[in-house]
Design an enzyme around this catalytic site. Structure first.
Site, mmCIF file in Angstrom:
data_model
loop_
_atom_site.group_PDB
_atom_site.id
_atom_site.type_symbol
_atom_site.label_atom_id
_atom_site.label_comp_id
_atom_site.label_asym_id
_atom_site.label_seq_id
_atom_site.Cartn_x
_atom_site.Cartn_y
_atom_site.Cartn_z
ATOM 1 N N HIS A 261 0.825 -1.195 0.000
ATOM 2 C CA HIS A 261 0.000 0.000 0.000
ATOM 3 C C HIS A 261 0.871 1.260 0.000
ATOM 4 C CE1 HIS A 261 -3.858 -2.104 1.678
ATOM 5 N NE2 HIS A 261 -3.350 -2.703 0.616
ATOM 6 N N GLU A 263 0.737 4.043 1.885
ATOM 7 C CA GLU A 263 1.192 4.463 3.213
ATOM 8 C C GLU A 263 2.315 3.551 3.702
ATOM 9 O OE1 GLU A 263 -3.379 4.968 3.034
ATOM 10 O OE2 GLU A 263 -1.841 3.571 2.307
ATOM 11 N N CYS A 289 -5.960 1.676 5.293
ATOM 12 C CA CYS A 289 -6.524 0.417 5.753
ATOM 13 C C CYS A 289 -6.039 0.149 7.177
ATOM 14 C CB CYS A 289 -6.119 -0.726 4.827
ATOM 15 S SG CYS A 289 -4.362 -1.153 4.966
ATOM 16 N N CYS A 292 -2.122 -0.458 7.476
ATOM 17 C CA CYS A 292 -1.359 0.787 7.357
ATOM 18 C C CYS A 292 -1.598 1.692 8.559
ATOM 19 C CB CYS A 292 -1.736 1.506 6.063
ATOM 20 S SG CYS A 292 -1.120 0.683 4.576
#
Length: 333
Positions: A261, A263, A289, A292
């Site tokens: 992801h 992040e 999410c 993260c």
């Protein structure tokens, strides 16, 4: 900066345009589009022909057609002076840019006729009666697609009177530029960094969704990240992630997704390069999410600013708040 020019014949628009060109402004005239059309149709380039062609084009393709053709050529990093704006719809096209200002150049009718007479172009009116007839045709029309110069002039942001020597005109234009520069708005910090994050997202190789994160400390970017397969692994858009390439339904098969992801990548890149991100701000194009979110909390990030809600982020946002991290939603297109 885009300076739009409107005004009656002989008012001095050409002199203003020349002054701005000498100061680095790139010049366009809507009449240039009409001259190109006249040449395509093997018609003489006279004022009457240009007026007729302009009315025809606006009638066939809408009143903003000439402006749209010029607008498409503009580079956002350059300054422009746009001459011959004669219809409200043309002006509205350029008002899409916040750095646009419409200037009308004004002078008395008889002075303007005298200037045209001295200029001596073949297409200019030969006597005052012809001049007035031309003025009337260009000023307004019951046909909306025809020139509506009076309406265009009424929309001006600035009026420059041109009744004296050129030096006086140049000084007035100089004042317009300086005043406009003072009023020109700069983006606040949050939209500025979020805008950068949206550009970073374009580097994503994930075929499902392009997401990016930017980590900022003391108003300085210290790390960026976008979603995609790990370093050294085939890109997602080249078949590197089976889950994404199966086009699974949203929220399904996430445990099989090989893409990191945005992040996650921004935080990991900080660690990879030995950059301290404690007390930083993370800007992300989607709310994080749960995985993260836990990384954000444990990394010591103090604030999260996100653009769009992720469909499964309710628990994440609650957890961030519980951990004392400031969370803001900033919606920008």
């Amino acid at each position: 900066m885009i300076i739009g020019l409107t005004g009656k014949n002989g008012s001095g628009k050409g002199e203003v345009a020349k002054y701005l060109q000498e100061r680095g402004f790139h010049y366009y005239s809507l009449s240039d589009v009409l001259r190109e059309e006249a040449q395509k149709e093997n018609k003489p380039v006279t004022r009457d022909i240009l007026v007729e062609l302009g009315n025809q084009l606006r009638g066939a393709h809408g009143p903003a057609v000439l402006a749209e053709k010029i607008f498409a050529r503009l580079d956002p990093e350059k300054n422009y002076v746009i001459d011959s704006l004669r219809h409200p719809s043309e002006i509205q096209v350029f008002r899409r840019r916040r750095d646009f200002i419409l200037t009308t150049v004004r002078a008395p009718e008889k002075l303007r006729f005298e200037r045209l007479r001295q200029r001596g172009r073949e297409s200019d009116p030969k006597d005052f009666e012809q001049f007035q007839n031309l003025e009337g045709r260009e000023a307004k029309s019951v046909t909306n697609s025809d020139q509506q110069l009076d309406q265009a002039i009424s929309m001006a942001d600035v009026v420059v009177d041109n009744t004296g020597p050129l030096k006086a005109l140049h000084e007035k234009v100089k004042e317009v530029l300086l005043e406009f520069s003072k009023k020109e708005s700069r983006p606040e910090w949050d939209p500025y960094f979020m805008g950068i994050a949206k550009v970073v997202a374009l580097r994503s190789n994930c075929i499902k969704r392009k997401v990016a994160a930017v980590i900022v400390k003391d108003k300085r970017i210290i790390a960026t990240g976008y979603n995609g397969t790990p370093r050294g692994v085939k890109n997602c858009n080249e078949g590197g992630c089976p889950r994404c390439n199966n086009i699974d339904a949203s929220g399904k098969g996430l445990e099989e997704c090989l893409c990191s992801h945005a992040e996650e990548n921004s935080i990991v890149q900080s660690a990879y390069h030995g950059v301290n991100i404690k007390d930083s701000v993370l800007y992300t194009t989607f709310s994080p999410c749960l995985m993260c979110t836990k990384m954000i909390i444990n990394a010591g990030i103090k604030e999260v600013v996100y653009n769009i809600d992720y469909s499964m982020s309710e628990i994440s946002l609650k957890l961030l708040t519980e951990a004392g991290i400031n969370v803001k939603k900033l919606t920008i297109s």
